[in-house]
Scaffold this active site. Sequence first.
Site: not given
Length: 614
Positions: A81, A475, A501-503
């Site tokens: 191969d 984020d 923002g804060d997830f």
Amino acid sequence: MVLCPVIGKLLHKRVVLASASPRRQEILSNAGLRFEVVPSKFKEKLDKASFATPYGYAMETAKQKALEKDLRAPDVVIGADTIVTVGGLILEKPVDKQDAYRMLSRLSGREHSVFTGVAIVHCSSKDHQLDTRVSEFYEETKVKFSELSEELLWEYVHSGEPMDKAGGYGIQALGGMLVESVHGDFLNVVGFPLNHFCKQLVKLYYPPRPEDLRRSVKHDSIPAADTFEDLSDVEGGGSEPTQRDAGSRDEKAEAGEAGQATAEAECHRTRETLPPFPTRLLELIEGFMLSKGLLTACKLKVFDLLKDEAPQKAADIASKVDASACGMERLLDICAAMGLLEKTEQGYSNTETANVYLASDGEYSLHGFIMHNNDLTWNLFTYLEFAIREGTNQHHRALGKKAEDLFQDAYYQSPETRLRFMRAMHGMTKLTACQVATAFNLSRFSSACDVGGCTGALARELAREYPRMQVTVFDLPDIIELAAHFQPPGPQAVQIHFAAGDFFRDPLPSAELYVLCRILHDWPDDKVHKLLSRVAESCKPGAGLLLVETLLDEEKRVAQRALMQSLNMLVQTEGKERSLGEYQCLLELHGFHQVQVVHLGGVLDAILATKVAP
């Protein structure tokens, strides 16, 4: 004529070549080997990520080709191969013209490796059972392409030649025009390493004779014809490699020298029984020194000083960074030995690798990632023993205080550390963004939200690949404040939006596709469940979730980079790397099914799942 004694050992055996490759057939036929062609039906779908090295993958594929059991019991089966590797990515045969073009574009102007794995299977019957013994090896050849224009690439692709060849080119035909240099076995690039194959036959069929041991002859190449005994096999011979008769004429003629021969043989056996020199182990033990040398050169901006400049002397560079001339010379010498710099009589200069990845101002620069490792990761790893004993990250020791909020206290504690972290993430994301964006056909999604998308590097690549897609980067406010500075102008800018923002707390922006790129590995299972639950709540049936992580193999044995990163997560975060099976269970618990995975070939894997109706 030199090869005839070696190949001749197989003349009275039924030899099967388990390959339909006309190039392998031609190479072996020209060497005088008689064989039947029985193409292997083995599906070449081994998990590349489960192999520590590309040649390990090639050898295992070759072995599986040769071990098929639906062959009429031959004496010897040869499987092979051939693969092409560049930048850690394994390139096999292209699936279509677009794939061929992508492969050749990767190779343009760069050096790559061609590996051929070969398996020689000796078959015999024992108690009416088929017994097989496998000998396997690999050969590597370095090939460098010239810089190729898009017009030339497409012209070659349209010739049709790339379509049945590993890496998308045939060096023995039109593809030879693309090649600037070859270092190693040319026939290996064509498809079969004949020289290494013959050496392997020597080892199998010609064990050293006593007189060879006394002469201390070491054959690093194929021995000359006069070192071989009669090649004929009694009654046509079996398939096993021959063993010398202890009562041969040569040995009996030397009976008078038995005492001396025994003593010398004992000496030889003593040398033979010594353990192999631990080169690889020493490289591992001292490897941290090389890493620190690279990190220090980047810290001192050595590669910036040499970019696009004439060669400079060590003393000149030292004076610019307030360093000693002797110390700088040693640093530059080891960088040259690592292939990062060129050293000539005129002085030191950057290699192309250094210009592209190590200078701080390049589009694909990893300088920020390197500084993150130098200034933070290196310090954390000095506390690895504590991390293993305690099972927790070590920021409290590195910072001298407990990190209440891991990212805010450790990575974002000041504008400087926040920017360092963003540069690190930006460099690594830029390196892999194109592979991620093209891993699956995402054209059915008109909107996407890159959760924890940092600088928007992946968002930009998604926008470039899918002009109809609107992408939101979500984020923390401190990150979004700086993220726009990483976005170059261009037509994709109108498709990309930034939302703060804060997830874990704030509502996620609405989207048809949610992307979590290297996010989940930072968190323990409870927080992963919380985040996936929030994503699932935001998804309508048919929405997609794209995860990008470094996958462990299921048995946690061979995916070395993923295992190393899992250790890194122990030191740095609350999280860990996971296997595909673990991610699949997590996804299904939150209503995501139809899980697909693509191994991206470099450092990451992509998983796409679809939200189904409850």
